[in-house]
Motif scaffolding. Structure first.
Motif, short mmCIF file in Angstrom:
data_model
loop_
_atom_site.label_atom_id
_atom_site.label_comp_id
_atom_site.label_asym_id
_atom_site.label_seq_id
_atom_site.Cartn_x
_atom_site.Cartn_y
_atom_site.Cartn_z
N GLY A 1 81.81 48.98 136.89
CA GLY A 1 80.44 49.42 136.99
C GLY A 1 79.80 49.66 135.80
N ARG A 2 80.37 49.73 134.41
CA ARG A 2 79.86 49.82 133.31
C ARG A 2 79.68 48.46 132.51
NH1 ARG A 2 83.68 53.93 130.71
NH2 ARG A 2 84.85 52.40 131.48
N GLY A 3 80.27 47.54 133.11
CA GLY A 3 80.21 46.03 132.63
C GLY A 3 81.40 46.03 131.57
N VAL A 4 82.29 46.78 131.59
CA VAL A 4 83.55 46.62 130.73
C VAL A 4 84.51 45.71 131.48
CG1 VAL A 4 85.62 48.00 129.64
CG2 VAL A 4 83.33 48.99 129.97
N PRO A 5 84.99 44.71 130.79
CA PRO A 5 85.65 43.68 131.15
C PRO A 5 87.18 44.19 131.38
CG PRO A 5 85.12 43.10 128.90
CD PRO A 5 84.24 44.23 129.37
N HIS A 6 87.94 43.94 132.17
CA HIS A 6 89.31 44.00 132.30
C HIS A 6 90.23 43.06 133.03
CE1 HIS A 6 88.50 48.42 132.64
NE2 HIS A 6 87.41 48.28 133.13
N GLY A 7 91.52 42.88 132.53
CA GLY A 7 92.35 41.72 132.95
C GLY A 7 93.30 41.46 131.66
N SER B 1 99.87 37.36 135.63
CA SER B 1 99.21 36.95 137.01
C SER B 1 99.31 38.16 138.27
CB SER B 1 100.11 35.84 137.41
OG SER B 1 101.47 36.15 137.45
N GLN B 2 100.02 38.89 137.98
CA GLN B 2 100.05 40.04 139.06
C GLN B 2 99.53 41.39 138.25
OE1 GLN B 2 101.04 40.55 142.39
NE2 GLN B 2 100.73 38.31 142.51
N PRO B 3 98.71 42.03 138.70
CA PRO B 3 98.26 43.24 138.14
C PRO B 3 99.10 44.35 138.46
CG PRO B 3 96.97 42.63 140.17
CD PRO B 3 97.74 41.47 140.03
#
Length: 166
Positions: A110-116, A139-141
């Motif tokens: 919601g704050r625009g912070v990328p995750h991955g 590939s799997q979180p």
């Protein structure tokens, strides 16, 4: 209905499971189950209104996506009847098309912070693995990433049982 569901890895793939049973005296004949995930969806927009991460986030609120439920013989559970007189375990395979998993390669909160997943470190002194808490090639979180994603999206599972009352 229960307010609880479980997620478990089977064969390296996450599965969502919940139990369903009929508690009334009259049975539901020809019962069919459908499940939907209602959540917020976010995508980055740039200053020109196109895709990109510089301008902020655009959120579509309360978007519903139907979950594919596992059934016998590969048929979707919504296409076959279930016996409601006994407790049933309903299963959703959380593969790449599942709305329960964060998008790959990256998703934004919601704050625009990328995750991955991060690319593996290279060079001298590198162990070649990804960041801690990621599974293998990313590939799997992890369970923590799935929980953080669903909490950020305000996700809610809605289950419909359809059939004829006895």
């Amino acid at each position: 209905f229960s307010a609880c569901a479980g997620a478990r890895r089977v064969g390296g793939v996450w599965h969502l499971m919940f139990r369903l049973a009929e508690l009334r005296r009259g049975h539901i004949i020809g019962a069919r189950v459908r499940a939907f995930l209602v959540r917020h969806e976010r995508c980055p927009v740039d200053d020109d209104g196109g895709g990109g991460a510089r301008g902020g986030m655009e959120t579509a609120h309360y978007v519903s996506r139907q979950l594919a439920l596992a059934g016998d013989g590969g048929a979707a559970e919504s296409e076959r009847g279930i016996l409601m007189g006994l407790p049933q375990v309903v299963v959703h395979r959380m593969d790449g098309s599942s709305p329960l998993l964060p998008g790959r390669p990256v998703w934004y909160d919601g704050r625009g912070v990328p995750h991955g997943p991060q690319p593996p470190a290279s060079g001298p002194g590198s162990d070649g693995g990804g960041p801690p808490g990621r599974d293998g090639d990313g590939s799997q979180p992890t369970q923590e990433e799935i929980a953080m994603f669903l909490a950020d999206r305000c996700a809610e599972l809605v289950v419909f049982v359809e059939g004829t009352c006895e």
